[in-house]
Scaffold this motif. Structure first.
Motif, PDB file in Angstrom:
ATOM      1  N   PRO A 166      32.646  52.782  41.128  1.00 20.80           N
ATOM      2  CA  PRO A 166      31.106  52.350  40.909  1.00 20.80           C
ATOM      3  C   PRO A 166      30.207  53.160  40.853  1.00 20.80           C
ATOM      4  O   PRO A 166      29.749  53.967  42.237  1.00 20.80           O
ATOM      5  N   LYS A 167      28.506  52.251  40.753  1.00 22.42           N
ATOM      6  CA  LYS A 167      27.597  52.864  41.751  1.00 22.42           C
ATOM      7  C   LYS A 167      27.521  53.062  43.019  1.00 22.42           C
ATOM      8  O   LYS A 167      26.602  53.540  43.502  1.00 22.42           O
ATOM      9  N   LYS A 202      44.734  47.674  42.486  1.00 21.36           N
ATOM     10  CA  LYS A 202      44.691  48.539  42.175  1.00 21.36           C
ATOM     11  C   LYS A 202      45.011  50.169  42.877  1.00 21.36           C
ATOM     12  O   LYS A 202      45.180  50.726  42.331  1.00 21.36           O
ATOM     13  N   SER A 216      26.986  45.171  46.633  1.00 18.84           N
ATOM     14  CA  SER A 216      27.785  46.020  45.825  1.00 18.84           C
ATOM     15  C   SER A 216      28.527  45.893  44.983  1.00 18.84           C
ATOM     16  O   SER A 216      28.836  44.117  45.360  1.00 18.84           O
ATOM     17  N   PHE A 217      28.516  46.216  43.453  1.00 19.28           N
ATOM     18  CA  PHE A 217      28.758  45.287  42.413  1.00 19.28           C
ATOM     19  C   PHE A 217      29.765  46.120  42.056  1.00 19.28           C
ATOM     20  O   PHE A 217      29.455  47.087  41.436  1.00 19.28           O
ATOM     21  N   VAL A 218      31.313  45.935  41.423  1.00 20.96           N
ATOM     22  CA  VAL A 218      32.044  46.234  40.438  1.00 20.96           C
ATOM     23  C   VAL A 218      32.357  45.714  38.900  1.00 20.96           C
ATOM     24  O   VAL A 218      32.324  44.419  39.720  1.00 20.96           O
ATOM     25  N   ASN A 219      32.822  46.096  38.302  1.00 19.78           N
ATOM     26  CA  ASN A 219      32.869  45.888  37.068  1.00 19.78           C
ATOM     27  C   ASN A 219      34.597  46.404  36.939  1.00 19.78           C
ATOM     28  O   ASN A 219      35.132  47.156  37.798  1.00 19.78           O
ATOM     29  N   THR A 220      35.187  45.696  35.555  1.00 20.35           N
ATOM     30  CA  THR A 220      36.789  46.333  34.993  1.00 20.35           C
ATOM     31  C   THR A 220      36.739  48.015  34.814  1.00 20.35           C
ATOM     32  O   THR A 220      37.580  48.596  35.390  1.00 20.35           O
ATOM     33  N   SER A 221      35.387  48.220  34.180  1.00 21.24           N
ATOM     34  CA  SER A 221      35.345  49.597  34.118  1.00 21.24           C
ATOM     35  C   SER A 221      35.797  50.339  35.440  1.00 21.24           C
ATOM     36  O   SER A 221      36.352  51.713  35.299  1.00 21.24           O
ATOM     37  N   ASP A 222      34.573  49.578  36.300  1.00 14.10           N
ATOM     38  CA  ASP A 222      35.276  50.870  37.846  1.00 14.10           C
ATOM     39  C   ASP A 222      36.223  50.773  38.241  1.00 14.10           C
ATOM     40  O   ASP A 222      36.535  51.515  39.073  1.00 14.10           O
TER      41      ASP A 222
END
Length: 210
Positions: free
Chosen positions: A22-23, A163, A204-210
């Motif tokens: 994640p960024k 995860k 902060s944000f995450v997506n399924t790719s992260d």
């Protein structure tokens, strides 16, 4: 190094690539908040430890801002420590955060980003108590980590634990992670001997790719 049962994230963590994560791991606004909270400012000659550092992204970002201090990167994974860019003014130590090989009262500042939550409830207290022991009187710990709410805690921990299992964590031997609520963070820090000076938040944000 003293081995402790239940190391957590051993095989999967060794191989984890934080560059593709994640960024939030490269979010400089987040780093600036951590730097400000650390109180390092323009000081020199401090001993700063990046606890459970992984590849040292947090410590290195702060080291570039405050290069006239000594930085130590502590992590259980030799593979992750090996990914830290070399510098003659820092050290890499393979060690367990629950049994830190530093003398009592030796650290000026300790940093822990996205790490304490990956320990079990019992090990969180052990690690935080060890960090407290190694800090000087008046030293500073900055924790930048996830916070659950009462409504989301069960779901959030279940997802994070899943995860980690995908990454290779054996929860039957290593236990499960624990993302505390804000109240639980406060309670465990006080129990470990800390006085809480300030609390801030960062989204902060995450997506399924992260």
């Amino acid at each position: 190094m003293t081995e402790i049962k239940g190391q957590g994230l051993r095989s999967g963590y060794d191989q984890r690539n934080f560059d593709s994560g994640p960024k939030t791991y490269t979010d400089q606004d987040f780093v600036k908040k951590i730097f400000t909270a650390s109180g390092i400012g323009n000081q020199t000659g401090l001993l700063v430890a990046d606890i459970m550092s992984g590849p040292g992204k947090l410590g290195k970002s702060i080291e570039r801002t405050a290069p006239d201090n000594k930085f130590v990167y502590l992590d259980l994974s030799q593979e992750q420590l090996g990914r830290i860019p070399p510098n003659n003014n820092d050290d890499r130590i393979r060690a367990d955060a629950r049994k830190i090989p530093f003398a009592t009262g030796s650290l000026d500042v300790a940093l822990a980003r996205y790490s304490i939550k990956d320990l079990t409830v019992e090990d969180q207290l052990r690690a935080l108590s060890e960090i407290n022991r190694t800090l000087k009187n008046g030293g500073t710990l900055v924790i930048a980590d996830m916070v659950a709410t009462d409504d989301t805690k069960a779901w959030l921990n279940a997802q994070h634990s899943m995860k980690q299992e995908f990454n290779g964590r054996d929860i039957t031997k290593e236990g499960t992670c624990h993302i505390p609520t804000l109240k639980e963070w406060e309670e465990i820090l006080v129990q470990a001997g800390f006085k809480i000076d300030s609390i801030d938040s960062h989204m902060s944000f995450v997506n399924t790719s992260d």
